[in-house]
Write a protein that holds these residues in place. Structure first.
Motif: not given
Length: 308
Positions: A50-57, A189-193
């Motif tokens: 789910t972190m991918l959603v806010p990371a994209w924004f 980077w937080m999302t990637i981690s």
């Protein structure tokens, strides 16, 4: 008239949404495990996705910093944050959220002490008062378990470890901001981690679990999206307001909402020691963050003091 260094009230809606999203998430995050026995490592897997959603924004229309400094700080920040999440989901399956989140809210104590030891930052009386309140709160929580068996101590130990991990994370966030790393790249980077630790969670389960009803991953995705989107609101609030105001809101008001919702929705009844510990934890968190942010104001737009 607004401009660099001129405070505005544009941060207020985002900080309010952050408190609502993280407060509600904290209260209901354990439901998939309690209702469907969904494994807590699988909750982590869903959260990381789910972190991918806010990371994209957050990265939309912006350049993602792949430099060594951004990558180094980003991975340190991300791994300590994601590791804390992995421990937090386990703690929430065996302990009450209204006790766990006030302990986690004490993470500024770790940040303050690290800044004092490593960066030689001077600490005022408010900071030391906050640290003292934090220590007293942990003692009160430790003597108030009354659950019997190892689980009563285990969730407290896990909550303290999450507190330490997120305190270390905030310390490196502060250093990253001082090094000029922008918040969007840090969030990326937080999302990637978080995604990198998915294999660890799968290994903890011995493979991907099967046989769960669709409601289990769906409910997990819904609750964890509150967590992830709340982190995005934090970035937006910090980029529009003073950290000395936004940070105490995130560290104190969100756990308060979690506590209230937990008590109302699930009819929990904290002991006198736990109530005292909750009050001292929230007071200590607010004092430490307020003093630390007044002393060292982060770069505008930084996400210091946060964990997604």
């Amino acid at each position: 008239m607004t401009g660099p260094g001129v405070p505005t009230r544009g941060w207020i809606p985002y900080a309010g949404l952050l408190v609502v999203f993280w407060g509600v998430w904290g209260a209901i995050s354990a439901l998939p495990t309690k209702l469907y026995a969904y494994p807590d490592p699988m909750v982590y897997v869903v959260w990381a996705l789910t972190m991918l959603v806010p990371a994209w924004f957050s990265l939309r229309g912006k350049k993602f910093d792949r430099g060594r400094v951004a990558a180094g700080y980003g991975l340190l920040i991300g791994l300590t944050g994601a590791g804390g999440q992995l421990l937090l989901f386990k703690a929430l399956t065996i302990g009450p959220a209204y006790v766990i989140f006030p302990i986690v809210a004490l993470s500024p104590a770790v940040t303050v002490l690290l800044a004092f030891a490593a960066l030689r930052e001077r600490l005022g009386g408010w900071s030391w008062a906050g640290v003292l309140l934090a220590l007293v709160a942990v003692v009160l929580f430790s003597v108030s378990t009354g659950d019997g068996g190892d689980s009563g101590w285990l969730y407290l130990v896990l909550a303290v470890l999450v507190c330490v991990a997120w305190g270390v994370q905030a310390f490196f966030m502060r250093k990253a901001a001082l090094a000029g790393v922008d918040d969007a790249s840090t969030f990326g980077w937080m999302t990637i981690s978080g995604l990198l630790l998915i294999p660890v969670a799968v290994l903890m389960m011995g493979g991907l679990p099967l046989g769960f009803p669709w409601q289990a991953p769906a409910l997990t995705a819904g609750t964890q999206l509150l967590n992830s989107v709340g982190a995005l609101f934090l970035v937006m609030a910090m980029s529009r307001g003073k950290a000395s105001i936004v940070a105490p809101v995130t560290n104190a008001l969100a756990p308060v909402l979690t506590i209230v919702l937990s008590l109302v929705l699930f009819g929990a009844a904290p002991t006198g020691f736990q109530i005292a510990g909750i009050v001292l934890a929230l007071a200590g968190s607010t004092l430490m963050v307020y003093r630390a942010e007044r002393t060292t104001e982060p770069v505008p737009g930084s996400v210091a003091g946060a964990a997604p």
